[in-house]
Design an enzyme around this catalytic site. Structure first.
Site, PDB file in Angstrom:
ATOM      1  N   GLU A  47       0.865  -1.200  -0.108  1.00  0.00           N
ATOM      2  CA  GLU A  47      -0.005  -0.073   0.068  1.00  0.00           C
ATOM      3  C   GLU A  47       0.913   1.335   0.169  1.00  0.00           C
ATOM      4  O   GLU A  47       1.890   1.110   0.757  1.00  0.00           O
ATOM      5  CB  GLU A  47      -0.798  -0.076   1.253  1.00  0.00           C
ATOM      6  CG  GLU A  47      -1.915   1.203   1.563  1.00  0.00           C
ATOM      7  CD  GLU A  47      -2.215   1.272   2.997  1.00  0.00           C
ATOM      8  OE1 GLU A  47      -3.419   2.102   3.188  1.00  0.00           O
ATOM      9  OE2 GLU A  47      -1.930   0.357   3.788  1.00  0.00           O
ATOM     10  N   LYS A 128      -9.307   1.962  -1.989  1.00  0.00           N
ATOM     11  CA  LYS A 128      -9.696   1.229  -0.451  1.00  0.00           C
ATOM     12  C   LYS A 128     -11.018   1.833  -0.036  1.00  0.00           C
ATOM     13  O   LYS A 128     -11.306   2.804   0.055  1.00  0.00           O
ATOM     14  CB  LYS A 128      -8.683   1.923   0.513  1.00  0.00           C
ATOM     15  CG  LYS A 128      -8.698   1.433   1.846  1.00  0.00           C
ATOM     16  CD  LYS A 128      -7.369   1.569   2.413  1.00  0.00           C
ATOM     17  CE  LYS A 128      -7.140   1.003   4.081  1.00  0.00           C
ATOM     18  NZ  LYS A 128      -5.842   1.613   4.558  1.00  0.00           N
ATOM     19  N   CYS A 184      -5.030  -3.111   2.711  1.00  0.00           N
ATOM     20  CA  CYS A 184      -5.041  -2.980   4.374  1.00  0.00           C
ATOM     21  C   CYS A 184      -5.934  -3.313   5.030  1.00  0.00           C
ATOM     22  O   CYS A 184      -6.423  -4.453   5.291  1.00  0.00           O
ATOM     23  CB  CYS A 184      -4.380  -1.573   4.504  1.00  0.00           C
ATOM     24  SG  CYS A 184      -3.422  -1.559   6.398  1.00  0.00           S
TER      25      CYS A 184
END
Length: 339
Positions: A47, A128, A184
């Site tokens: 990330e 995300k 994540c």
């Protein structure tokens, strides 16, 4: 036709606030070359791979903040990043890489893209969805901030699986791999994995930057020692990768940043490749730049998908309505006996 594939997670050691972008890019390219020498034809990067995890800092100057974002709509062609993609194309290695995206309209996302070396193009983008942290810094200056909500919107592309050829020999599409991307905190939410599982996903790609000690952020006990917090964070990381890979009968690759950044901010290592039975096939042994490789056989996804996790036969959607209707917790009421 064999469906084996050599894949890699490219773990990146500390990247500091003042680390030059060119230096980080050179390290990413060296990791790519190392993976290729080991036979990998897919490499997953962390990330926000091109910079430090800047969301821990409060920026009052927009110019300083903008320096951490990619502003080109196609980062494979952007002057600051294209060398990585050129090297991937030269080596015939696909890459998945995370970055901070700013759109022409000024919107900001924590994003990842999948670049196919065979097709020489970006074939998928993910933004995300589960943004952790806060918008405002914590009043206690001793607390390590996590300001992702300040700098990023929740992703608006959903969890859309995609296909990509594994090699030049398979570029006709007959043996494309079904893949999905997470970033994540997304890996902690089973709904995200199940959305991909319902599309027949065979391989999940996940980059992360996970703090080793941040009790205010994680909700851990404030009395937990840094050593215990680090151990717990690594355990939880591996737990969600293993459990969700098993429950969706798919492989997964997790690539993280690691080590101590700016002398204060420690990120866990733990980059790993997990199989559809939930077993760890390979994992990092350092907290620095490291390539983690494994050969995977995509046909190993089939037994789980056809038996215990045969969704068509066993899912009971009429019982799951609460999952999509409710956000916060509603306390359970008195016992309910029916029938």
């Amino acid at each position: 036709m064999s469906r084996t594939w050599k894949v890699a997670a490219a773990q990146l050691g500390p990247v500091h606030l003042d680390t030059p972008r060119e230096e980080t890019l050179n390290r990413l390219i060296e990791l790519l070359r190392s993976a290729a020498l080991q036979g990998a034809t897919l490499v997953v990067f962390p990330e926000l791979a091109f910079t430090t995890f800047f969301a821990r800092h409060l920026f009052d100057n927009p110019t300083c903040l903008n320096a951490f974002f990619e502003h080109d709509t196609n980062i494979s062609e952007a002057s600051s990043t294209k060398r990585l993609f050129e090297e991937a194309q030269r080596l015939c290695v696909d890459i998945c890489v995370g970055y901070a995206e700013q759109t022409p309209e000024g919107r900001a996302f924590n994003s990842a893209i999948y670049y196919s070396a065979q097709l020489d193009q970006v074939v998928a983008k993910y933004r995300k969805v589960h943004i952790p942290g806060t918008r405002e810094p914590h009043p206690d200056l001793a607390v390590i901030n996590h300001l992702e909500k300040r700098y990023f919107e929740p992703g608006d592309l959903g969890f859309e699986a995609f296909r990509a050829p594994r090699s030049r020999q398979n570029a006709d599409g007959e043996d494309d791999v079904i893949m999905g991307m997470l970033i994540c905190n997304d890996r902690r939410w089973p709904e995200a994995w199940r959305c991909y599982g319902l599309q027949g996903v065979e391989l999940i790609l996940c980059g992360y930057n996970t703090p080793a000690y941040n009790p205010y952020f994680w909700g851990m006990s404030k009395l937990m020692s840094p050593e215990m917090a680090r151990s717990t964070a690594v355990t939880q990381h591996k737990l969600v990768m293993q459990a969700n890979s098993y429950m969706n009968s798919c492989f997964s690759i997790a690539a993280g940043k690691a080590g101590l950044e700016d002398g204060r901010y420690e990120l866990i290592a733990g980059s790993c490749i997990v199989g559809p039975e939930g077993q760890i096939l390979a994992e990092a042994v350092t907290a620095d730049d490291e390539v983690v490789c494994a050969e995977i056989d995509l046909d190993e996804c089939r037994p789980g998908k056809e038996n215990i996790f045969n969704f068509a036969q066993h899912r009971r959607v009429e019982a799951y309505q609460r999952v999509v209707d409710q956000v916060g917790v509603t306390q359970a009421g008195p016992g309910n006996m029916k029938g």
